[in-house]
Design an enzyme around this catalytic site. Structure first.
Site, PDB file in Angstrom:
ATOM      1  N   ASP A   4       9.230   2.924   2.226  1.00  0.00           N
ATOM      2  CA  ASP A   4       8.044   3.729   2.536  1.00  0.00           C
ATOM      3  C   ASP A   4       7.767   3.556   4.022  1.00  0.00           C
ATOM      4  O   ASP A   4       7.206   2.544   4.441  1.00  0.00           O
ATOM      5  CB  ASP A   4       6.858   3.265   1.678  1.00  0.00           C
ATOM      6  CG  ASP A   4       5.575   4.043   1.985  1.00  0.00           C
ATOM      7  OD1 ASP A   4       5.534   4.758   3.010  1.00  0.00           O
ATOM      8  OD2 ASP A   4       4.608   3.925   1.207  1.00  0.00           O
ATOM      9  N   LYS A  54       2.272  11.284   7.140  1.00  0.00           N
ATOM     10  CA  LYS A  54       1.437  11.052   8.317  1.00  0.00           C
ATOM     11  C   LYS A  54       1.903  11.834   9.560  1.00  0.00           C
ATOM     12  O   LYS A  54       1.687  13.021   9.625  1.00  0.00           O
ATOM     13  CB  LYS A  54       1.307   9.551   8.569  1.00  0.00           C
ATOM     14  CG  LYS A  54       0.533   8.872   7.410  1.00  0.00           C
ATOM     15  CD  LYS A  54      -0.195   7.616   7.775  1.00  0.00           C
ATOM     16  CE  LYS A  54      -1.211   7.275   6.694  1.00  0.00           C
ATOM     17  NZ  LYS A  54      -0.862   6.135   5.850  1.00  0.00           N
ATOM     18  N   PHE A  59       0.864  -1.193   0.000  1.00  0.00           N
ATOM     19  CA  PHE A  59       0.000   0.000   0.000  1.00  0.00           C
ATOM     20  C   PHE A  59       0.893   1.233   0.000  1.00  0.00           C
ATOM     21  O   PHE A  59       1.635   1.472   0.944  1.00  0.00           O
ATOM     22  CB  PHE A  59      -0.957   0.057   1.199  1.00  0.00           C
ATOM     23  CG  PHE A  59      -1.861   1.259   1.117  1.00  0.00           C
ATOM     24  CD1 PHE A  59      -3.009   1.231   0.344  1.00  0.00           C
ATOM     25  CD2 PHE A  59      -1.522   2.455   1.749  1.00  0.00           C
ATOM     26  CE1 PHE A  59      -3.818   2.357   0.215  1.00  0.00           C
ATOM     27  CE2 PHE A  59      -2.323   3.583   1.623  1.00  0.00           C
ATOM     28  CZ  PHE A  59      -3.468   3.536   0.862  1.00  0.00           C
TER      29      PHE A  59
HETATM   30  C1  LIG Z   1      -0.995   6.205   4.358  1.00  0.00           C
HETATM   31  C2  LIG Z   1       0.081   5.635   3.535  1.00  0.00           C
HETATM   32  C3  LIG Z   1       0.406   6.178   2.272  1.00  0.00           C
HETATM   33  C4  LIG Z   1      -0.386   7.294   1.642  1.00  0.00           C
HETATM   34  O1  LIG Z   1      -0.443   8.455   2.409  1.00  0.00           O
HETATM   35  P1  LIG Z   1      -1.605   9.544   2.123  1.00  0.00           P
HETATM   36  O2  LIG Z   1      -1.246  10.692   3.003  1.00  0.00           O
HETATM   37  O3  LIG Z   1      -2.899   8.900   2.490  1.00  0.00           O
HETATM   38  O4  LIG Z   1      -1.537   9.869   0.681  1.00  0.00           O
HETATM   39  C5  LIG Z   1       1.467   5.629   1.591  1.00  0.00           C
HETATM   40  N1  LIG Z   1       2.173   4.601   2.098  1.00  0.00           N
HETATM   41  C6  LIG Z   1       1.887   4.042   3.299  1.00  0.00           C
HETATM   42  C7  LIG Z   1       2.721   2.915   3.813  1.00  0.00           C
HETATM   43  C8  LIG Z   1       0.816   4.538   4.044  1.00  0.00           C
HETATM   44  O5  LIG Z   1       0.510   3.970   5.223  1.00  0.00           O
END
Ligand SMILES: *Cc1c(COP(=O)(O)O)cnc(C)c1O
Length: 400
Positions: free
Chosen positions: A225, A255, A140
């Site tokens: 990520d 985040k 994700f």
């Molecule tokens: C939440 C998340 C994203 C995307 O972040 P947004 O601010 O919602 O665009 C990307 N990678 C990971 C691992 C995430 O948890």
């Protein structure tokens, strides 16, 4: 307006791209939130880890207020007196040299894709438009068309094609497949240290170290990520710190970088790698704005000064250990690192959602992820009494 009236408004006027729990929240403080009827809940979702510092941390709110009374937006056409200070702090904390600020997580992911491709053309002499990026099944990384284009989740893709080429999927945790997937056109390997949205999937110990080694051997950028796992969530500042020599070439953050009050994201890396960008190559109207930067500075200060990664490690260990002691015929497995914990419900007991509905009625907010998993990821400054609260409610729901 009462709860039913709010739900009706949303049903009528909001696209139904979410399926929220049926409560209407109006106030938050620390780890706790209140609905419009005055009911109090412990927030064990923390907006998918954007609220690591808790709701309305006083120092972060103060930074937001102070900066909002001076200047909020300059665009990158001009300098502002906050961004440089923010990026210095961020780079020092990450032990990196340079950063590129954005707003949402997926924008930082898009940025890292552009960086890796351009690096591949400039430094690896990959033929024009042939750059490949390797990603993992069940990843994700956000919701733009490029990013859902390399998702393995049918629902994320269905109806949204055509998608951008240049991505290769391999199994998460599988080093052999990584080695086999690499070609002379591979620019990068993009991976999450723990797959959060996939249901808190933890790869074998040593996976990141070995993946990095394979990447280095083949001149492939190793990209982590850590939008969800980073900034203390898993009990270390960054999840990769659980392994030796696993520091990525590029780190993607978001985040909690905005302390739960403002969208702030960034790609953090070296001068050589982020040096591929020239003026005009990439940009964002709001990226690096002074309000975001002031909030980012304080969000990082709070993490460090209040030792939130350490607290996450300690309370997470207790929580995981005690959760595992709950006697329940519903639980398949309880796993996690720090305060990123998943309780997987057996298929025979049905999906996790009804368990979350019951927890809500008992004053604990948790959201199911991937159908079968109750995700527990409270703010990182929770104390023993909140741990006891979680255990009491989980016990009540799981031992039925
Ligand atoms: C939440 C998340 C994203 C995307 O972040 P947004 O601010 O919602 O665009 C990307 N990678 C990971 C691992 C995430 O948890």
């Amino acid at each position: 307006m009462n709860t039913q009236e709010h739900l009706k408004l949303v049903e009528q006027y909001s696209a139904a791209n979410y399926h929220p729990l049926p409560i209407v929240l109006t106030r938050g403080e620390g780890a706790w939130v209140w609905d419009i009827d005055g009911n109090k809940y412990l927030d064990c979702l923390s907006s998918y880890s954007a609220l690591n510092q808790g709701h309305r941390h006083p120092k972060i709110i103060e930074a937001l207020r102070t900066q909002s009374e001076k200047m909020t937006l300059t665009s990158r056409a001009f300098h502002n007196d906050q961004m440089g200070v923010f990026l210095k702090k961020l780079c020092e904390l990450c032990e990196m040299e340079m950063a590129l600020p954005m707003n949402t997580g997926v924008e930082a992911v898009e940025t890292v894709i552009k960086t890796a491709r351009k690096w591949g053309y400039l430094h690896k002499k990959i033929p024009k438009d042939k750059a490949e990026i390797i990603v993992c099944n069940h990843n994700f990384h956000g919701r733009t068309t490029t990013v859902v284009g390399f998702s393995s989740e049918p629902q994320y893709r269905e109806g949204f094609g055509p998608f951008a080429p240049g991505f290769k999927l391999i199994d998460y945790g599988n080093l052999e497949q990584l080695e086999k997937a690499i070609t002379s056109n591979t620019a990068a390997f993009l991976v999450e240290p723990i797959q959060g949205e996939a249901g808190i999937l933890i790869p074998p110990q040593g996976y990141l170290t070995e993946a990095r080694k394979i990447c280095q051997k083949n001149k492939v950028l190793f990209i982590l990520d850590e939008i969800q796992t980073g900034l203390g969530r898993t009990g270390k500042l960054f999840c990769y710190q659980y392994e030796k020599n696993a520091k990525p070439d590029l780190l993607v953050l978001g985040k909690a970088l905005g302390g739960g009050v403002y969208p702030v994201s960034a790609v953090v890396s070296s001068k050589e790698i982020l040096g591929v960008f020239k003026p005009g190559d990439h940009g964002s109207t709001f990226g690096g704005n002074p309000l975001a930067s002031a909030v980012g500075i304080t969000s990082l200060d709070v993490l460090v000064d209040e030792k939130l990664p350490e607290n996450s490690f300690e309370t997470g260990e207790i929580l995981l250990e005690e959760l595992r002691k709950i006697k329940s015929h519903h639980v398949q497995e309880t796993r996690g690192k720090g305060l990123m914990i998943g309780v997987e419900i057996k298929i025979a007991s049905g999906p996790a959602r009804p368990f979350c509905d019951q927890l809500m009625k008992l004053g604990l907010l948790a959201k199911e992820t991937h159908g079968q998993v109750i995700r527990l990821s409270p703010p990182l400054n929770i104390q023993k009494k909140e741990i006891h609260f979680i255990l009491e409610k989980m016990n009540a729901v799981l031992s039925k």
